[in-house]
Design a protein around this motif. Structure first.
Motif, PDB file in Angstrom:
ATOM      1  N   ASP A  51      -4.989 -94.691  -3.446  1.00  0.00           N
ATOM      2  CA  ASP A  51      -5.602 -94.861  -2.123  1.00  0.00           C
ATOM      3  C   ASP A  51      -4.720 -95.725  -1.225  1.00  0.00           C
ATOM      4  OD1 ASP A  51      -7.662 -93.311  -2.848  1.00  0.00           O
ATOM      5  OD2 ASP A  51      -9.147 -94.919  -3.078  1.00  0.00           O
ATOM      6  N   ALA A  52      -4.207 -96.807  -1.818  1.00  0.00           N
ATOM      7  CA  ALA A  52      -3.339 -97.696  -1.041  1.00  0.00           C
ATOM      8  C   ALA A  52      -2.096 -96.937  -0.577  1.00  0.00           C
ATOM      9  CB  ALA A  52      -2.931 -98.902  -1.876  1.00  0.00           C
ATOM     10  N   LEU A  53      -1.540 -96.129  -1.485  1.00  0.00           N
ATOM     11  CA  LEU A  53      -0.345 -95.352  -1.134  1.00  0.00           C
ATOM     12  C   LEU A  53      -0.659 -94.403   0.022  1.00  0.00           C
ATOM     13  CD1 LEU A  53       2.618 -94.481  -1.829  1.00  0.00           C
ATOM     14  CD2 LEU A  53       1.602 -92.684  -3.236  1.00  0.00           C
ATOM     15  N   VAL A  54      -1.780 -93.688  -0.111  1.00  0.00           N
ATOM     16  CA  VAL A  54      -2.144 -92.715   0.917  1.00  0.00           C
ATOM     17  C   VAL A  54      -2.357 -93.396   2.262  1.00  0.00           C
ATOM     18  CG1 VAL A  54      -3.941 -91.109   1.683  1.00  0.00           C
ATOM     19  CG2 VAL A  54      -3.096 -91.007  -0.669  1.00  0.00           C
ATOM     20  N   SER A  55      -3.107 -94.509   2.260  1.00  0.00           N
ATOM     21  CA  SER A  55      -3.363 -95.138   3.560  1.00  0.00           C
ATOM     22  C   SER A  55      -2.082 -95.737   4.140  1.00  0.00           C
ATOM     23  CB  SER A  55      -4.484 -96.175   3.477  1.00  0.00           C
ATOM     24  OG  SER A  55      -4.227 -97.089   2.454  1.00  0.00           O
ATOM     25  N   THR A  56      -1.204 -96.254   3.275  1.00  0.00           N
ATOM     26  CA  THR A  56       0.057 -96.799   3.791  1.00  0.00           C
ATOM     27  C   THR A  56       0.921 -95.694   4.388  1.00  0.00           C
ATOM     28  OG1 THR A  56      -0.039 -98.341   1.933  1.00  0.00           O
ATOM     29  CG2 THR A  56       1.964 -98.352   3.228  1.00  0.00           C
ATOM     30  N   VAL A  57       1.024 -94.575   3.679  1.00  0.00           N
ATOM     31  CA  VAL A  57       1.833 -93.475   4.184  1.00  0.00           C
ATOM     32  C   VAL A  57       1.244 -92.940   5.487  1.00  0.00           C
ATOM     33  CG1 VAL A  57       2.568 -91.091   3.764  1.00  0.00           C
ATOM     34  CG2 VAL A  57       2.790 -92.792   1.957  1.00  0.00           C
ATOM     35  N   ALA A  58      -0.091 -92.748   5.512  1.00  0.00           N
ATOM     36  CA  ALA A  58      -0.735 -92.214   6.712  1.00  0.00           C
ATOM     37  C   ALA A  58      -0.499 -93.141   7.902  1.00  0.00           C
ATOM     38  CB  ALA A  58      -2.226 -92.029   6.470  1.00  0.00           C
ATOM     39  N   LEU A  59      -0.704 -94.434   7.658  1.00  0.00           N
ATOM     40  CA  LEU A  59      -0.491 -95.403   8.724  1.00  0.00           C
ATOM     41  C   LEU A  59       0.956 -95.371   9.211  1.00  0.00           C
ATOM     42  CD1 LEU A  59      -1.577 -97.826  10.380  1.00  0.00           C
ATOM     43  CD2 LEU A  59      -0.914 -99.298   8.477  1.00  0.00           C
ATOM     44  N   SER A  60       1.894 -95.328   8.262  1.00  0.00           N
ATOM     45  CA  SER A  60       3.307 -95.355   8.628  1.00  0.00           C
ATOM     46  C   SER A  60       3.703 -94.106   9.417  1.00  0.00           C
ATOM     47  CB  SER A  60       4.183 -95.467   7.386  1.00  0.00           C
ATOM     48  OG  SER A  60       3.829 -96.622   6.658  1.00  0.00           O
ATOM     49  N   VAL A  61       3.163 -92.968   9.012  1.00  0.00           N
ATOM     50  CA  VAL A  61       3.474 -91.728   9.727  1.00  0.00           C
ATOM     51  C   VAL A  61       2.925 -91.812  11.154  1.00  0.00           C
ATOM     52  CG1 VAL A  61       2.956 -89.266   9.888  1.00  0.00           C
ATOM     53  CG2 VAL A  61       3.656 -90.246   7.702  1.00  0.00           C
ATOM     54  N   ALA A  62       1.674 -92.246  11.270  1.00  0.00           N
ATOM     55  CA  ALA A  62       1.056 -92.336  12.597  1.00  0.00           C
ATOM     56  C   ALA A  62       1.845 -93.280  13.492  1.00  0.00           C
ATOM     57  CB  ALA A  62      -0.385 -92.805  12.463  1.00  0.00           C
ATOM     58  N   VAL A  63       2.227 -94.436  12.944  1.00  0.00           N
ATOM     59  CA  VAL A  63       2.986 -95.416  13.721  1.00  0.00           C
ATOM     60  C   VAL A  63       4.330 -94.816  14.143  1.00  0.00           C
ATOM     61  CG1 VAL A  63       4.256 -97.593  13.550  1.00  0.00           C
ATOM     62  CG2 VAL A  63       1.895 -97.466  12.766  1.00  0.00           C
ATOM     63  N   THR A  64       4.984 -94.115  13.210  1.00  0.00           N
ATOM     64  CA  THR A  64       6.285 -93.540  13.520  1.00  0.00           C
ATOM     65  C   THR A  64       6.181 -92.528  14.661  1.00  0.00           C
ATOM     66  OG1 THR A  64       6.912 -93.820  11.221  1.00  0.00           O
ATOM     67  CG2 THR A  64       8.270 -92.339  12.531  1.00  0.00           C
ATOM     68  N   VAL A  65       5.197 -91.652  14.562  1.00  0.00           N
ATOM     69  CA  VAL A  65       5.032 -90.641  15.605  1.00  0.00           C
ATOM     70  C   VAL A  65       4.759 -91.308  16.955  1.00  0.00           C
ATOM     71  CG1 VAL A  65       3.572 -88.754  16.419  1.00  0.00           C
ATOM     72  CG2 VAL A  65       4.279 -88.838  14.020  1.00  0.00           C
ATOM     73  N   ALA A  66       3.813 -92.241  16.965  1.00  0.00           N
ATOM     74  CA  ALA A  66       3.459 -92.913  18.219  1.00  0.00           C
ATOM     75  C   ALA A  66       4.663 -93.660  18.787  1.00  0.00           C
ATOM     76  CB  ALA A  66       2.303 -93.878  17.984  1.00  0.00           C
TER      77      ALA A  66
END
Lengths: 272, 283, 351
Positions: A55-70
């Protein structure tokens, strides 16, 4: 070994020694340590098999992807604007946008608290406008804002540098052939910026994956990977698990950066 | 016909407006909290606001409580510059002179400590050397972490200048005039890469003063740097003190940033990106 | 051979088009000019004279100051941005898209216009053969030589059958030899296609050989408009005379229907006592021995043998040096006393 080679070896020896003794050796040590805990080698697969870590991995990756795109979108627009327009105050604006480059994560966390904390600016504004105090600093929104905060300056600088290398005649040529603004952006500007987008996006992603200071100052509810590692190490004294997760996290960021460098190099070569 | 013409003229203006808006919004997002924290640090009671009056009491309190962290940060940063100069400049020279597969590998390896999260580096150091009591308790333990983290920046900064000047020709020229290696090093090489050394040194100081992720793992209650103290304050002290302490940090870091921008001159954006951020995955 | 777009050629009219930049620089004084359909007009002048600004106004990359209008045929295109004007443009840097192959570059304008793929392929292959680029179709831009890039840029601009072809110093980036051969190729192409063409250059040889008419510009103003012959033989003023070819100048005072200069007297139709200036081209005079009859006496200062002709520099005949081209094989050497024989009808009164 001739005199010249011996001299070179001698000159690089101190740096190599420091690196080997204090980075390579410790890394190898925790890589081994990670496999010798109660879980054995399985510690390395725990990141996908264990619910909490996964779960931690998924939320970290999701957050990082969102931040990168933005970040890439915001910095791309601002970078384009700053590279293409000359106006009084442009230097100051650029300087302000790059000011947070050297802020450590803790300070960035605090900046987010100033914006979205209990006494934050956004809260004051929303209270004033809608009678409702918005506090987002300690939620996923706070992490997002913090990661955006440290990512924007770096990506903006890369974008400006890449834009300034782009020949304005290329855009004019596309327009002369009938291409409208979006078409020019799609066919000329974005391909030219591709290496910069890939490499700065990768740095942004890798930084977000490993960000600790910001999350440490802010995160009270969200488990991002670095915080999980820290908690396992400090509070559970689960050294082997913390070591294994650190190695996994390190390998992920290293791979992303390496991959981006290959891709950016290839697309830079293709772009001439 | 005229409406079409008007629409076409409006298009570029709208796009310009949108770009300007995004740029300004990003700027406000980045700068507003900085200004607010400066304001909070000199406000008597931030909850009430400025009308509670301005004061220097929080700054005085920070000085009282955290003076040691400022001294230690400076001590670590300056020592760190010295160490990275002594081991980094020769390393850069070797990397510039020899482009063999081995030196390429070394170059790749040296960058690893900034490609991998600082938390991992900190963890690895503490699990390996934490047992050495004396070392663990001294500020040198923190120094080691900072050297690992800043060395790639020094090496890259110097290397960037070395590859733009024609190092071999310069050296051969000097050698043809009878200069020994030592004379070439101090008479020709160092003066010509001065700008890279200066830029590298400034960067090392800036990064060392701001380093948190490794330092947090390595510090002890007796070895606290400014960022460690800041984390402590943010967690346990009132907002005004945290803000005042942040002001102290800004006062130290912002002149360094400005100096860095100034010495890299007109090519500023490119230079900082190329030399400072090449592969640095650090918040 | 593609159908020449000549049948769709339009005239261009600039109507009071001036250009002042945001920083207040006046790049172009209000200019009114008609370019006939199918004509090749060359804007010639030193850098900063306003020639590129004029081209960019026609292209639609700059808007004229208030009151100025640009017409293509009967259509007022002033408010149209470049992408709606249907022009073909070739840039000094070529501005070829590095992320596309040669064929993709050439096809781009058709792609933007949503021309169906089979049609597009056919037109691209026609264009490739017209420009002798067949074997380079799939090459990347950075694999091409300067001359090849130039031809790709031309092909890319021409394939959309533009109403107007705009060329901004297209040969400047090439070396002299290549420039010459491409000039001939461009000339052939323009004659064949009969397309209205605006060509900007600072190279007078290019202007003379390509232009139906030449617009000589100086500091944001038109100095003269005319055919190459008019410009060369009847320059409107000193600037044009100096900028095109070499012009010898005789400066002096008129006495008894003659201009008196250091080396002698030259017929001049002006009132007595007036300060006047006459000019003549190097090929319109001859150098003869001192004893022979000639208008001006002087001393040979230098001799340059150019193969097909010899360039003789004479001092002492006028205030400055006089340049004469001689095609004979009579060997003059430095220091020879000589006379310069002028042809009366070639003397120009300079204003």
């Amino acid at each position: 070994m001739n005199r010249h080679a011996r001299r070179l070896a001698l000159l690089i020896a101190p740096a190599a020694a420091v690196f080997c003794a204090f980075w390579l050796l410790p890394m190898v040590r925790i890589a081994v340590l990670g496999a010798t805990g109660p879980r054995g080698l399985a510690a390395y697969s725990a990141i996908v098999t264990d619910r909490r870590y996964f779960d931690a991995l998924v939320s970290t990756v999701a957050l990082s992807v969102a931040v990168t795109v933005a970040t890439v979108i915001v910095s791309g627009i601002a970078g384009l604007f700053l590279a293409r327009n000359r106006f009084p105050g442009r230097g100051l604006l650029t300087a302000m946008l790059t000011l947070p480059l050297a802020f450590p994560g803790v300070v960035i966390g605090f900046m987010v608290i100033m914006l979205g904390g209990r006494q934050g600016l956004i809260g004051d504004l929303s209270q004033h406008l809608f009678g409702l105090r918005i506090v987002f600093a300690y939620s996923i929104g706070g992490l997002f804002a913090g990661y955006l905060y440290f990512s924007i300056p770096r990506v903006i600088l890369t974008m400006i540098a890449a834009m300034e290398k782009l020949d304005p005649a290329l855009e004019e040529a596309a327009r002369s052939l009938g291409a409208g603004p979006w078409r020019v952006l799609r066919d000329v500007v974005i391909p030219a910026l591709k290496p910069a987008i890939i490499s700065s996006g990768a740095i942004c992603f890798a930084t977000s994956m490993g960000a600790f200071g910001t999350a440490f100052t802010l995160a009270t509810r969200i488990d991002v990977l670095p915080l999980v590692i820290y908690t396992d190490f400090t509070y559970s004294a689960n050294f082997a698990m913390a070591a294994a997760l650190s190695i996994v996290l390190g390998v992920i960021t290293w791979l992303v950066l390496g991959l981006a460098r290959t891709l950016a190099g290839a697309s830079a070569a293709a772009a001439g | 016909m005229s409406t079409l013409a008007q629409r076409l003229r409006f298009g570029p203006r709208l796009r310009f407006g949108l770009q300007l808006f995004v740029t300004l919004a990003a700027c406000v997002f980045l700068v507003a909290p900085v200004l607010m924290s400066i304001l909070a640090g000199v406000t008597r009671n931030y909850f009430i606001g400025i009308r509670s009056g301005l004061t220097l009491q929080w700054l005085a309190q920070v000085w009282e409580l955290y003076r040691q962290t400022i001294y230690l940060s400076l001590q670590v940063a300056l020592t760190c510059v010295a160490v990275t100069l002594v081991i980094g400049v020769p390393a850069a020279y070797v990397l510039a002179k020899s482009r063999s597969r081995l030196t390429r590998l070394v170059e790749e390896l040296l960058v690893l400590p900034i490609a991998v999260p600082g938390l991992a580096t900190g963890l690895a150091l503490i699990l390996t050397y934490g047992g050495l009591r004396e070392f663990r308790a001294s500020w040198l333990f923190i120094l080691v972490g900072h050297v690992l983290f800043t060395l790639p920046f020094m090496v890259r900064s110097v290397l960037a200048v070395m590859t733009t000047i024609d190092l071999n020709t310069l050296e051969e020229g000097a050698a043809s005039l009878g200069a020994s290696f030592r004379q070439r090093l101090f008479g020709v090489i160092v003066p010509n890469v001065r700008s890279g050394i200066l830029a590298g040194a400034l960067m090392v100081v800036t990064l060392s003063i701001g380093e948190f992720n490794i330092t947090w793992m390595l510090h002890t209650p007796l070895t606290q740097t400014i960022p460690v103290g800041l984390a402590d304050t943010y967690a346990s002290m009132r907002l005004e003190i945290g803000s005042a302490y942040t002001i102290v940090f800004f006062v130290m870091i912002i002149p360094l940033l400005i100096a860095m921008q100034m010495i890299s001159g007109r090519r500023r954006p490119a230079r900082i990106v190329e030399t400072a951020d090449a592969g640095a995955a650090r918040e | 051979m593609p159908a020449p777009p000549g049948n769709s050629a339009v005239s261009i009219r600039l109507d009071g088009c001036g250009k002042t930049f945001a920083d207040g620089t006046r790049a172009l004084e209000p200019l009114t000019l008609d370019v006939r359909a199918g004509e090749t007009i060359v804007f010639l002048g030193p850098s900063g004279c306003g020639k590129t600004t004029t081209l960019r106004l026609i292209a639609g990359l700059e808007a004229p100051d208030a009151g100025g209008h640009v017409w293509f045929g009967g259509e007022d295109v002033t408010a149209l941005p470049i992408e709606k004007r249907n022009v073909g443009m070739v840039f000094q840097s070529y501005a070829l898209f590095p992320n596309m192959s040669v064929a993709e570059n050439i096809a781009y304008g058709l792609k933007v216009r949503r021309v169906a793929t089979p049609m597009r392929a056919a037109r691209v292959s026609e264009m490739l053969s017209l420009m002798h680029l067949n074997e380079f179709a799939s090459r990347r831009i950075d694999q091409l030589s300067g001359g090849q890039r130039q031809r790709v840029a031309l092909a890319r601009a021409l394939i959309v059958k533009p109403r107007v072809l705009l060329l901004d110093e297209p040969l400047t980036a090439l070396d002299a030899k290549l420039r010459e051969s491409l000039r001939i190729e461009i000339d052939r192409l323009l004659r064949e296609l009969e397309i209205t063409t605006v060509y900007v250059t600072h190279d007078q040889a290019e202007a003379m050989s390509l232009g139906d008419r030449i617009v000589v510009m100086e500091r944001g103003r038109v100095a003269q408009i005319g055919t190459p012959q008019e410009i060369y033989y009847h320059p409107a003023n000193r600037f044009v005379a100096d900028f095109i070819g070499t012009m010898n100048r005789l400066h002096g005072t008129v006495r008894g229907g003659h201009l008196e200069v250091a080396g002698g007297r030259v017929p001049c139709d002006a009132p007595d006592g007036e300060a006047a200036e006459l000019g003549f081209r190097p090929e319109d005079a001859r150098v003869v021995e001192a004893e022979a009859s000639g208008d001006l006496a002087g001393t040979v200062a230098a001799v340059f043998f150019l193969g097909d002709r010899t360039r003789v520099i004479v001092e002492g005949a006028a205030d400055g040096l006089i340049v004469v081209e001689s095609s004979g094989r009579r060997p003059f050497t430095k220091g020879d006393e000589v006379r310069i024989a002028l042809r009366r009808e070639t003397l120009l009164r300079l204003k």
